[in-house]
Write an enzyme that holds these catalytic residues in place. Structure first.
Site, short mmCIF file in Angstrom:
data_model
loop_
_atom_site.label_atom_id
_atom_site.label_comp_id
_atom_site.label_asym_id
_atom_site.label_seq_id
_atom_site.Cartn_x
_atom_site.Cartn_y
_atom_site.Cartn_z
N ASP A 38 -3.02 -4.90 6.72
CA ASP A 38 -2.33 -5.97 6.00
C ASP A 38 -1.89 -7.06 6.97
OD1 ASP A 38 -2.59 -4.71 3.57
OD2 ASP A 38 -0.58 -3.84 3.57
N TYR A 66 0.49 5.54 12.46
CA TYR A 66 1.34 4.36 12.29
C TYR A 66 2.78 4.67 12.68
CZ TYR A 66 -2.42 2.74 9.16
OH TYR A 66 -3.62 2.37 8.63
N ASP A 80 7.46 -3.95 0.23
CA ASP A 80 7.87 -4.25 1.60
C ASP A 80 8.85 -5.41 1.60
OD1 ASP A 80 6.33 -6.66 1.48
OD2 ASP A 80 4.56 -5.56 2.09
N ARG A 173 3.26 1.65 2.89
CA ARG A 173 4.41 1.10 2.14
C ARG A 173 4.63 1.85 0.83
NH1 ARG A 173 1.48 -3.19 -0.86
NH2 ARG A 173 -0.50 -3.47 0.24
#
Length: 297
Positions: A38, A66, A80, A173
């Site tokens: 993203d 991550y 988010d 997310r």
């Protein structure tokens, strides 16, 4: 140049933006990326250069890791901090509360893709519909979360960070949003760094500035990693000179005459008689043949 150029993707760049910028720096068109990030995310983005672009869709290791920062007590349309906050909650949440629900989000689980995602429904990208204010029914998809750990958490600000190792197609997310829902207070992601992808780590990555400098100093080849790195987890299958010639011509080889074939192991990385990497192959034990996979050279 043929191989992998790992980029530490900066924030506000799409994965396509990275490839477009590198086409300008490298002055070549044959580039592709492995694993979309993203725009707000940073971190490891492997870029395939030259003949290596043939490997974009056959990476055997789709594991990614991550570090995601989050804040509880809020719900946004994009899940988010960059979206529109629609709900707020002042519910107190302890570290123990979070750790109690984390096991529910590990292993093979079903995840509903967010509206702000590149998933297609009836030929349309979900994020295109979301930007028009349209929400459509989506089908949950199976994902795999190998590891999920709470790295840090402050119960006063209700902010913390998660360390996640997962497979292809996982929306981080959404994991945070679902954890927030489970806790009854909502949750949004506040930052995301991909720390590894397909066996490549941040230590393998370079910034645009470093890549530009290497080009100016005519040492770009120093930054290009061999394509074999993508397939190093596959068992190696070495061919003789005649076998190499036959394999390159698409001939199915007799697996009983291949010394590196392992009983019950189907997928291999194939190397020619000169030691050079050729591509991938699969052993069919029913027919006794080695099937050509995707050759890179």
């Amino acid at each position: 140049m043929n191989g992998i150029l790992c980029v530490n993707k900066p924030q506000d760049f799409t994965s396509f933006d990275v490839v477009a910028k590198l086409r300008g720096i490298l002055q070549m068109k044959r580039l592709g990326h492995g694993g979309t990030l993203d725009p707000m995310a940073t971190g490891v983005l492997p870029v395939f250069v030259g003949n290596a672009t043939k490997a974009c869709d056959i990476m055997p290791d789709n594991t990614k890791s991550y570090r995601a920062a989050f804040r509880l007590g809020a719900v946004s349309d994009t899940q988010d901090v960059w979206g529109e906050v629609r709900e707020l909650s002042d519910k107190a949440v302890s570290r123990e509360d979070i750790e109690a629900v984390i096991p529910d989000f590990m292993g093979k689980i079903m995840q509903l893709p967010p509206m702000y995602s590149a998933v297609q429904v009836n030929g349309q990208r979900l994020y295109d519909l979301a930007r028009q204010g349209i929400e459509v029914e989506r089908q949950p998809r199976e994902i795999e979360v190998e590891s999920l750990m709470l790295e840090s958490y402050d119960s006063v600000s209700r902010q913390g960070a998660l360390s996640i190792v997962c497979g292809k197609g996982t929306y981080i997310r959404t994991i945070i949003s679902d954890i927030g829902d489970k806790l009854g207070c909502g949750g949004i992601m506040t930052s995301l760094v991909r720390t590894s992808s397909g066996g490549f780590t941040l230590d393998d990555c370079h910034s645009f500035e470093e890549i530009q400098q290497a080009r100016d100093e005519e040492r770009l080849e120093e930054l290009i990693l061999p394509i074999e790195r993508v397939f190093e987890k596959l068992p190696k299958l070495r061919l003789g000179e005649a076998q190499t010639r036959m394999y390159r011509n698409g001939v199915k080889l007799d697996i009983s005459k291949l010394r590196d074939i392992r009983s019950g192991v189907e997928q291999y990385g194939v190397y020619g008689f000169d030691g050079g990497f050729i591509g991938t192959a699969s052993a069919n034990f029913e027919t006794g043949e080695l099937r050509v996979g995707k050759n890179l050279g």
